[in-house]
Design an enzyme around this catalytic site. Structure first.
Site, PDB file in Angstrom:
ATOM      1  N   GLU A  95      80.923  74.040  94.847  1.00 24.35           N
ATOM      2  CA  GLU A  95      80.527  75.017  93.825  1.00 24.35           C
ATOM      3  C   GLU A  95      79.990  76.295  94.468  1.00 24.35           C
ATOM      4  O   GLU A  95      78.875  76.754  94.161  1.00 24.35           O
ATOM      5  CB  GLU A  95      79.482  74.406  92.885  1.00 24.35           C
ATOM      6  CG  GLU A  95      80.034  73.273  92.035  1.00 24.35           C
ATOM      7  CD  GLU A  95      79.057  72.763  90.973  1.00 24.35           C
ATOM      8  OE1 GLU A  95      77.848  72.940  91.147  1.00 24.35           O
ATOM      9  OE2 GLU A  95      79.518  72.178  89.982  1.00 24.35           O
ATOM     10  N   GLU A 137      85.205  67.165  89.829  1.00 24.06           N
ATOM     11  CA  GLU A 137      83.973  66.778  89.132  1.00 24.06           C
ATOM     12  C   GLU A 137      84.145  66.998  87.645  1.00 24.06           C
ATOM     13  O   GLU A 137      84.608  68.063  87.216  1.00 24.06           O
ATOM     14  CB  GLU A 137      82.775  67.620  89.568  1.00 24.06           C
ATOM     15  CG  GLU A 137      82.137  67.195  90.832  1.00 24.06           C
ATOM     16  CD  GLU A 137      80.827  67.936  91.108  1.00 24.06           C
ATOM     17  OE1 GLU A 137      80.067  68.191  90.163  1.00 24.06           O
ATOM     18  OE2 GLU A 137      80.596  68.256  92.281  1.00 24.06           O
TER      19      GLU A 137
HETATM   20  C1  BG6 Z   1      77.509  69.864  89.945  1.00 18.06           C
HETATM   21  C2  BG6 Z   1      77.207  69.411  91.333  1.00 18.06           C
HETATM   22  O1  BG6 Z   1      76.753  70.986  89.713  1.00 18.06           O
HETATM   23  O2  BG6 Z   1      77.214  69.068  88.875  1.00 18.06           O
HETATM   24  C3  BG6 Z   1      76.677  68.014  91.455  1.00 18.06           C
HETATM   25  O3  BG6 Z   1      78.250  69.648  92.224  1.00 18.06           O
HETATM   26  C4  BG6 Z   1      75.817  67.698  90.255  1.00 18.06           C
HETATM   27  O4  BG6 Z   1      76.014  67.898  92.668  1.00 18.06           O
HETATM   28  C5  BG6 Z   1      76.691  67.764  89.016  1.00 18.06           C
HETATM   29  O5  BG6 Z   1      75.145  66.489  90.323  1.00 18.06           O
HETATM   30  C6  BG6 Z   1      75.970  67.425  87.731  1.00 18.06           C
HETATM   31  O6  BG6 Z   1      74.813  68.180  87.619  1.00 18.06           O
HETATM   32  P1  BG6 Z   1      73.399  67.528  87.377  1.00 18.06           P
HETATM   33  O7  BG6 Z   1      72.457  68.639  87.504  1.00 18.06           O
HETATM   34  O8  BG6 Z   1      73.458  66.955  86.012  1.00 18.06           O
HETATM   35  O9  BG6 Z   1      73.234  66.498  88.427  1.00 18.06           O
END
Ligand code: BG6
Length: 490
Positions: free
Chosen positions: A185, A382
């Site tokens: 990201e 993701e």
């Molecule tokens: C992304 C990241 O921002 O989203 C992850 O690459 C992160 O590391 C994921 O865990 C979900 O976000 P969060 O803040 O709910 O853990």
């Protein structure tokens, strides 16, 4: 039965994704050095704390808790966890390497062999089940020393340190691993430069020019990684990784349309444009001017530009969780949260427990737009739903809300592929519960595998299959053809 028209290709990379600092634990074991993620306190205030002017990476265990230090103890439990991934039928497992496990300070000449040994074992365990490892070289961490003593990514020396680290990884694992991602990201530094760039107010994180200088150094480092990988083994593919939040104009007012166009350029596309097209985009001067500087204020040397042009990335990877809306005319100021960035509330969308807008159609739009722009394969590395899961009286976890979320997003991917987009794979975020990046909570769960651990660090750490485990297993087994959970045995 819930079928979609599009058939996923046979080699589609179904799987899950995690990050070292959120699951490994073992933060001080076998020669690992501290990383910037180790200095992040747990809790919803973690970014407020690190953004105070006097924060200087101190770890104060009397005052705060540090859930990343334990993670979910994957460092000692990786065999069992990968066995569960294999049981779900994973074709790919995306994980990151903790840079400070390999180079504890970041500036050494020789790596820490124990760190390499650990990742060798993880990769071999994946290979045992024909799971393709997808490695993120830097997922929201770097050795703490590089932030504290060198000032983070705004310092050009980090390009060489990263190259040294990358060379070690490629030379050690480059015959077993075919997919690497450079910086997780990368564009999120616009909001939170601590995570990817090691910048906080005390080392210049408040000044945007430093963020852009850090990005430039990361762009060069990324292109060096592409060169190293291709020189070593021409089968290796290297991707950039973007936080993609589909952005809508709130209405048809041309002022909102223009603001939305610029939001897309500045947030969603700027880093990708440089890493994929190999050059700074035409709107760069407008973007820099917005923050009061020009290109000549940055240290960009001629060879850098040549390097960027010669070694762009092979594919684009994205995280996608939510969409956002842009409104600049004063008709609403109702805000909504989101993945490290928020925006204006979109009245057409529902939100999750953390006020992130749920929008599967936005994923189809994202994929179509990205492919139109770059014509490179796209990997959704993701996507997932953070939720507070409850263990039912019978000891099971009925996470139908997660199944609904994942199902609708997988359908959107199928639809985008039917539109003609080349999507390489899908790795659901946090396939096993882990520490949240934005809040340091365990109670914000994404997994198909439940981990018995609470926000205070209490629990057995035992793993348990959720209903979504059985559902995802069926999705992978049918190569995305059966998405319904109607006749699922759980
Ligand atoms: C992304 C990241 O921002 O989203 C992850 O690459 C992160 O590391 C994921 O865990 C979900 O976000 P969060 O803040 O709910 O853990």
């Amino acid at each position: 039965m819930d079928l979609i028209n599009y058939e996923f290709p046979k080699d589609f990379l179904w799987g899950g994704a995690t990050a070292a600092n959120q699951l490994e634990g073992g933060f001080d074991q076998d020669g690992r050095g501290l990383s910037i993620a180790d200095a992040l306190p747990g809790g919803k205030k973690r970014f407020d704390i690190v953004q105070t002017p006097d924060f200087n990476w101190q770890i104060d265990e009397k005052k705060y808790s540090y859930p990343n230090h334990l993670g979910i103890d994957f460092y000692h439990r990786y065999k069992k966890d990968i066995e569960l991934f294999a049981e779900m039928g994973f074709k790919a497992y995306r994980f990151s390497i903790s840079w400070s496990r390999i180079y504890p300070r970041g500036d050494e000449k020789e790596p820490n062999q124990a760190g390499l040994d650990f990742y060798e074992k993880v990769i071999d365990e994946c290979s045992k089940y024909q799971i393709e490892p997808v490695i993120t070289l830097s997922h929201y961490e770097m050795p703490l020393t590089l932030a504290k003593e060198y000032g983070g990514w705004k310092n050009r020396q980090l390009i060489d340190f990263f190259e040294n680290y990358t060379r070690t990884i490629i030379e050690t694992f480059g015959n077993k691993v075919h997919y690497f991602l450079t910086f997780n990201e990368i564009n999120s530094a616009m909001q939170h430069p601590i995570m990817g760039q090691g910048l906080v107010p005390s080392n210049g994180g408040n000044e945007k020019i430093n963020v852009f200088q850090a990005w430039h150094n990361q762009f060069v480092a990324s292109s060096r990684a592409v060169k190293l990988a291709h020189d070593f083994n021409s089968n290796i593919k290297v991707g950039c990784m973007l936080l993609y939040a589909t952005s809508y104009a709130y209405n048809a007012d041309p002022r909102n349309q223009l603001a939305n166009l610029q939001n897309n350029q500045d947030f969603n596309y700027f880093c990708g444009d440089v890493q994929v097209r190999g050059e700074y985009p035409a709107y760069t001067n407008r973007l820099f001017a917005k923050y009061g500087f020009t290109k000549s204020d940055l240290k960009i040397i001629k060879e850098d530009l040549q390097q960027l042009k010669t070694y762009p990335v092979d594919f684009v990877s994205i995280s996608y969780y939510m969409s956002t809306a842009v409104e600049t005319t004063g008709i609403t100021d109702e805000q909504v949260a989101g993945n490290l960035m928020g925006g204006v509330r979109n009245p057409f969308l529902k939100v999750n427990d953390w006020d992130w807008q749920i929008d599967p159609t936005g994923l189809r739009i994202a994929l179509d737009e990205l492919y139109d722009r770059y014509q490179k394969p796209i990997f959704v590395v993701e996507n997932g739903l953070g939720a507070k899961d409850k263990v039912a009286r019978d000891g099971k976890i009925y996470d139908d809300y997660r199944i609904d979320y994942l199902k609708s997003h997988i359908k959107a991917i199928g639809a985008a592929m039917a539109d003609g987009v080349d999507v390489m794979g899908y790795t659901a975020w946090g396939c096993i519960d882990l520490v949240s990046a934005s809040t340091g909570e365990m109670s914000k769960r994404y997994g198909m595998i439940y981990v018995d651990l609470d926000n205070q660090g209490n629990g057995t750490l035992n793993r348990k299959k959720k209903k979504s485990f059985e559902w995802y297993k069926q999705v992978i087994a049918t190569n995305g053809r059966v998405l319904s959970s109607d006749n699922l045995k759980y």
